[in-house]
Design an enzyme around this catalytic site. Structure first.
Site, PDB file in Angstrom:
ATOM      1  N   ARG A  45       0.819  -1.020  -0.020  1.00 28.08           N
ATOM      2  CA  ARG A  45       0.006  -0.036   0.052  1.00 28.08           C
ATOM      3  C   ARG A  45       1.082   1.402  -0.132  1.00 28.08           C
ATOM      4  O   ARG A  45       1.798   1.467   0.789  1.00 28.08           O
ATOM      5  CB  ARG A  45      -0.877   0.013   1.384  1.00 28.08           C
ATOM      6  CG  ARG A  45      -1.863   1.147   1.363  1.00 28.08           C
ATOM      7  CD  ARG A  45      -2.874   0.587   2.493  1.00 28.08           C
ATOM      8  NE  ARG A  45      -3.892  -0.092   2.051  1.00 28.08           N
ATOM      9  CZ  ARG A  45      -4.849  -0.509   2.778  1.00 28.08           C
ATOM     10  NH1 ARG A  45      -5.270   0.157   3.704  1.00 28.08           N
ATOM     11  NH2 ARG A  45      -5.528  -1.760   2.232  1.00 28.08           N
ATOM     12  N   LYS A  69      -6.815 -14.602   4.963  1.00 24.20           N
ATOM     13  CA  LYS A  69      -7.362 -14.899   3.611  1.00 24.20           C
ATOM     14  C   LYS A  69      -6.647 -15.766   2.726  1.00 24.20           C
ATOM     15  O   LYS A  69      -7.182 -16.490   2.094  1.00 24.20           O
ATOM     16  CB  LYS A  69      -7.084 -13.207   3.038  1.00 24.20           C
ATOM     17  CG  LYS A  69      -7.674 -13.345   1.587  1.00 24.20           C
ATOM     18  CD  LYS A  69      -7.317 -11.809   1.316  1.00 24.20           C
ATOM     19  CE  LYS A  69      -7.825 -11.572  -0.324  1.00 24.20           C
ATOM     20  NZ  LYS A  69      -7.406 -10.129  -0.696  1.00 24.20           N
ATOM     21  N   LYS A  81       2.264  -7.935   4.545  1.00 28.27           N
ATOM     22  CA  LYS A  81       1.708  -6.681   3.779  1.00 28.27           C
ATOM     23  C   LYS A  81       2.815  -5.521   4.253  1.00 28.27           C
ATOM     24  O   LYS A  81       3.632  -5.844   5.110  1.00 28.27           O
ATOM     25  CB  LYS A  81       0.559  -6.089   4.629  1.00 28.27           C
ATOM     26  CG  LYS A  81      -0.554  -5.217   3.682  1.00 28.27           C
ATOM     27  CD  LYS A  81      -1.058  -6.137   2.957  1.00 28.27           C
ATOM     28  CE  LYS A  81      -2.225  -5.378   2.060  1.00 28.27           C
ATOM     29  NZ  LYS A  81      -2.848  -5.957   1.199  1.00 28.27           N
ATOM     30  N   ASP A 116      -1.761  -2.953  -4.406  1.00 25.37           N
ATOM     31  CA  ASP A 116      -2.647  -2.567  -3.317  1.00 25.37           C
ATOM     32  C   ASP A 116      -2.956  -1.258  -3.444  1.00 25.37           C
ATOM     33  O   ASP A 116      -2.488  -0.421  -4.390  1.00 25.37           O
ATOM     34  CB  ASP A 116      -2.119  -2.965  -1.867  1.00 25.37           C
ATOM     35  CG  ASP A 116      -3.246  -2.650  -1.027  1.00 25.37           C
ATOM     36  OD1 ASP A 116      -4.456  -2.543  -1.108  1.00 25.37           O
ATOM     37  OD2 ASP A 116      -3.007  -3.519   0.112  1.00 25.37           O
ATOM     38  N   THR A 148     -10.470  -9.630  -5.049  1.00 23.48           N
ATOM     39  CA  THR A 148     -10.616  -8.935  -3.714  1.00 23.48           C
ATOM     40  C   THR A 148     -11.967  -8.352  -3.501  1.00 23.48           C
ATOM     41  O   THR A 148     -12.880  -8.931  -2.816  1.00 23.48           O
ATOM     42  CB  THR A 148      -9.813  -7.898  -3.113  1.00 23.48           C
ATOM     43  OG1 THR A 148      -8.418  -8.361  -3.219  1.00 23.48           O
ATOM     44  CG2 THR A 148     -10.030  -7.375  -1.734  1.00 23.48           C
TER      45      THR A 148
END
Length: 163
Positions: A45, A69, A81, A116, A148
């Protein structure tokens, strides 16, 4: 600021890496929640956070979510992440992307990144020039956003049916 492992969202993460490349100004957090099922996989991100603590908290929460997930999807991957801390202007330069790719590469395959919020397929192609630890490249799955979104839709649909 409390110690990292005392944060409520730490949740027994295997590792949390803070990167600060003074030359380019790239600052990032890579959180590896689990490699139990394989390398930690989760997107990067690119976001402007109110402060560093908010970025760390976001990475911790998102990486934990990726563990679940990926496990529920039956993927041979754990959860991880990354967040790249953007400045107010959200300046994204090639030098900063290269510095981030080197950070990913320094983990030796324990973390595999993908697209992301704030990152594009072109950014993933750019990262892949520096590190092989990139997923979601064009022709190899591409943008994970539609998958997603479908998962969220199916989750809401299942919850509505249950209610």
């Amino acid at each position: 600021m409390p110690a990292l492992w005392d944060l409520p969202d730490f949740d027994a993460h295997e590792s949390v890496h803070l990167f600060d490349d003074a030359k380019t100004g790239m600052r990032a957090v890579i959180a590896i929640h689990s490699t139990h099922n394989g390398p930690a996989a989760g997107g990067t991100r690119f976001w402007h956070y109110a402060d560093q603590q908010a970025a760390i908290t976001d990475a911790l929460r998102l990486s934990r979510g990726m563990s679940y997930k990926n496990a529920m999807a039956g993927l041979p991957a754990g959860g991880g992440k990354a967040v790249i801390l953007a400045d107010n202007a959200r300046t994204k330069t090639q030098d900063r992307l290269d510095a981030f790719a080197r950070a990913v590469d320094s983990l030796g395959g324990r973390y595999i990144t993908a697209q992301d919020v704030g990152m594009s397929e072109d950014d993933m192609v750019s990262l892949a020039r520096v590190t092989p630890h990139v997923a979601g490249l064009p022709g190899q799955g591409g943008d994970p956003g539609p998958y997603t979104a479908r998962g969220v839709y199916l989750g809401v649909k299942a919850a509505a049916k249950q209610a």
